[in-house]
Design a protein around this motif. Sequence first.
Motif, PDB file in Angstrom:
ATOM      1  N   UNK A 155      14.967  16.129  19.729  1.00 33.64           N
ATOM      2  CA  UNK A 155      14.329  14.879  19.854  1.00 33.64           C
ATOM      3  C   UNK A 155      14.417  14.177  18.464  1.00 33.64           C
ATOM      4  N   UNK A 156      14.508  12.823  18.360  1.00 30.37           N
ATOM      5  CA  UNK A 156      14.472  12.029  17.174  1.00 30.37           C
ATOM      6  C   UNK A 156      13.557  10.942  17.054  1.00 30.37           C
ATOM      7  N   UNK A 157      13.190  10.406  15.847  1.00 28.08           N
ATOM      8  CA  UNK A 157      12.313   9.514  15.524  1.00 28.08           C
ATOM      9  C   UNK A 157      10.864  10.074  15.828  1.00 28.08           C
ATOM     10  N   UNK A 158      10.629  11.193  15.658  1.00 23.07           N
ATOM     11  CA  UNK A 158       9.207  11.716  15.937  1.00 23.07           C
ATOM     12  C   UNK A 158       8.353  11.687  14.789  1.00 23.07           C
ATOM     13  N   UNK A 159       7.144  10.763  14.795  1.00 22.15           N
ATOM     14  CA  UNK A 159       6.433  10.778  13.873  1.00 22.15           C
ATOM     15  C   UNK A 159       5.633  11.968  13.779  1.00 22.15           C
ATOM     16  N   UNK A 160       5.427  12.394  12.494  1.00 22.94           N
ATOM     17  CA  UNK A 160       4.605  13.558  12.143  1.00 22.94           C
ATOM     18  C   UNK A 160       5.492  14.897  12.387  1.00 22.94           C
ATOM     19  N   UNK A 161       6.817  14.645  12.678  1.00 24.84           N
ATOM     20  CA  UNK A 161       7.827  15.674  12.892  1.00 24.84           C
ATOM     21  C   UNK A 161       7.765  16.724  11.743  1.00 24.84           C
ATOM     22  N   UNK A 162       7.491  17.902  11.805  1.00 25.37           N
ATOM     23  CA  UNK A 162       7.249  19.022  11.084  1.00 25.37           C
ATOM     24  C   UNK A 162       5.927  19.055  10.291  1.00 25.37           C
ATOM     25  N   UNK A 163       5.228  18.154  10.836  1.00 28.66           N
ATOM     26  CA  UNK A 163       3.810  18.298  10.137  1.00 28.66           C
ATOM     27  C   UNK A 163       2.823  18.323  10.975  1.00 28.66           C
ATOM     28  N   UNK A 164       3.025  18.058  12.379  1.00 24.63           N
ATOM     29  CA  UNK A 164       2.034  18.065  13.490  1.00 24.63           C
ATOM     30  C   UNK A 164       1.467  19.329  13.832  1.00 24.63           C
TER      31      UNK A 164
END
Length: 383
Positions: A155-164
């Motif tokens: 998946x690309x352009x994921x807001x909070x990617x790695x933080x959620x």
Amino acid sequence: MPAERMPPTPEAEDLIALTREIVGKELAPRAADAEEAGAFPREVFRTLGRAGLLGLPYPEDAGGGGQPYEVYLQVLEEIAAVWASVAVGVSVHSLACFAPHAFGSAELRGRLPDLLGGELLGGYALSEAQAGSDAAALATRAVRDGDGYRITGTKMWITHGGEADFYVLFARTSDDGGRGISCFLIDGDQPGLTFGPPERKMGLTGSTTAQLHFDDAPVPAGRRIGAEGQGFPIALAALDSGRLGIAACATGLAQGALDHAVAYAAERTQFGRPIIEHQGLGFLLADMAAAVESARATYLEAARRRDRGLPYARQASVAKLVATDAAMRVTTDAVQVLGGYGYTRDFPVERYMREAKVMQIFEGTNQIQRMVIARHLARSVRS
């Protein structure tokens, strides 16, 4: 920021006032430095969550705030006027909670108090490299494996990617186009899930955006949201609400830029008087104010329809289109009002201008919004 939005209840008015207080005390002093450093403000989201601001549009018995969408969006606007990255993050979190609330099993809905309680943060994993505007073209696959699934893809352009702490994920369970997509609730520490480095973005640098890589990740069937193959309608339903969130964020961003421009124009003197009194600049500021108020009107109208249970998909697209185009124009004009100072990082308007651009792109580009609106018009003629 002016509070001329007529909150529907005294409770709503108090909530907006509380938001303005938190924004002024907790967010405003930190925003510029965090954006400059590209630092993800996780503790800010906890602060907002503990104040009850991360689950506002969801029922109280599910752990939410029980507020109408009209009020929730005004809260988003208040946050965005000072720190757009955080406002977008709140909008994305609310978007991620929509699917388990509206379509989840009893077991998944039982998790809502945790998801909405303020300590957890959500992400929304729909887009892929070749499936942005054409979401039905996604390639990430969820393959049946006993009583669960194995998920593989990126998946690309994921807001909070790695933080959620959790993600709502859309993956293909069959090759039947849009009817072959299913929806899942995924924990942030899911085995087989890794993350790419944060994207190096033009703006919203305090909002981490990253790839999600699934490598044969095992997911129990109980984590599926809705029926198998129901994912695409779930995604579209969520995006209608998400577009309103972005419209409110864009309106707040534009209002913040207008506030800075007016304050500067009232203090800066040229030819013996404040520049706001010169007609050329006064008219520019007037046009900026008209654009902000028009944007606000479109998102509030769509939100009120949503709150009344009326169709609002077309109105959501109109609001997203009008508000984000207005934000781009108003922030650009704010830089012009400040002149050379506006082009420096000593004032926030250059950051607002950079942040406005992406508002025209995510949650469906503004070209997609025009397509949606045109299709609604065509259907109205045929009917």
